[in-house]
Design a protein around this motif. Structure first.
Motif, short mmCIF file in Angstrom:
data_model
loop_
_atom_site.label_atom_id
_atom_site.label_comp_id
_atom_site.label_asym_id
_atom_site.label_seq_id
_atom_site.Cartn_x
_atom_site.Cartn_y
_atom_site.Cartn_z
N ARG A 99 0.75 -0.85 0.42
CA ARG A 99 -0.12 -0.47 -0.19
C ARG A 99 0.69 1.47 0.17
NH1 ARG A 99 -2.78 -2.74 4.06
NH2 ARG A 99 -1.76 -1.46 5.42
N ALA A 100 2.25 1.56 0.67
CA ALA A 100 2.59 2.51 0.92
C ALA A 100 3.90 2.88 0.06
CB ALA A 100 3.31 2.24 2.15
N GLN A 102 1.84 1.85 -3.80
CA GLN A 102 1.82 2.20 -4.59
C GLN A 102 1.28 3.58 -3.25
OE1 GLN A 102 -2.16 -0.48 -4.14
NE2 GLN A 102 -1.53 -1.90 -5.40
N ARG A 103 1.05 3.98 -2.87
CA ARG A 103 0.73 5.28 -2.26
C ARG A 103 2.25 6.18 -3.31
NH1 ARG A 103 0.13 5.32 3.38
NH2 ARG A 103 -0.87 3.09 2.46
N ALA A 106 1.80 6.59 -6.90
CA ALA A 106 0.91 7.90 -7.04
C ALA A 106 1.57 8.97 -7.91
CB ALA A 106 -0.45 7.61 -6.29
N LYS A 108 -0.76 11.41 -7.49
CA LYS A 108 -1.77 12.49 -7.00
C LYS A 108 -1.27 13.94 -5.91
CE LYS A 108 -4.95 8.74 -7.36
NZ LYS A 108 -6.17 7.34 -7.19
N VAL A 111 -1.84 13.42 -2.40
CA VAL A 111 -1.25 12.14 -1.44
C VAL A 111 -0.21 12.32 -0.16
CG1 VAL A 111 0.69 9.86 -1.48
CG2 VAL A 111 -1.46 9.73 -3.47
N ALA A 116 3.35 8.18 3.47
CA ALA A 116 4.02 7.09 2.93
C ALA A 116 5.21 7.20 3.07
CB ALA A 116 3.18 7.07 1.22
#
Length: 134
Positions: A99-100, A102-103, A106, A108, A111, A116
């Protein structure tokens, strides 16, 4: 052989209380080795592994920052989070790592990259403590 009592405590309560011959922890200023009779001190801890040595055995504890307080006969680790290696859920730590990552990948603007990065460091630390690298 002389021993020092070690207490590992988090906001959720005690994690470990044990007599050991040596405590090795990663402080922000570098790695510390604490033996019985060590001079009193306080040091901020990094995300890392605390190694507790007793004879030929070494117990590993994953800590997520906090403070180390040393007194001649007692070491207290006040950690934001701490887990003994045998208590770590490897699948959960692996999922947190993914998950970290992926963040961080990203692009975005919403975020929080620092958060992260810290999550990734904590997950990797937990996996390293279990010796199950992914």
């Amino acid at each position: 052989m002389k021993v020092v009592k070690v207490h590992v405590v988090t906001p959720d309560g005690p994690v470990l209380e044990e007599d050991v011959e040596m405590v090795i922890a990663k402080a922000q200023s570098g790695e510390l080795g604490i033996l019985p009779g060590h001079i009193p001190m306080v040091a901020p801890l990094q995300i890392g592994v605390v190694r507790l040595k007793k004879g030929t055995d070494t117990e590993l504890v994953a800590v997520s920052g906090g403070f180390l307080e040393v007194r001649p006969e007692k070491v207290t680790i006040l950690a934001q989070a701490a887990e003994v290696a045998s208590d770590i859920d490897v699948l959960r730590a692996k999922a947190a790592k993914e998950r970290a990552e992926q963040r961080l990948r990203a692009q975005k603007s919403d975020v929080d990259f620092r958060r992260a990065e810290m999550s990734l460091q904590r997950a990797i630390n937990r996996l390293n403590v279990t010796n199950k690298h992914f």
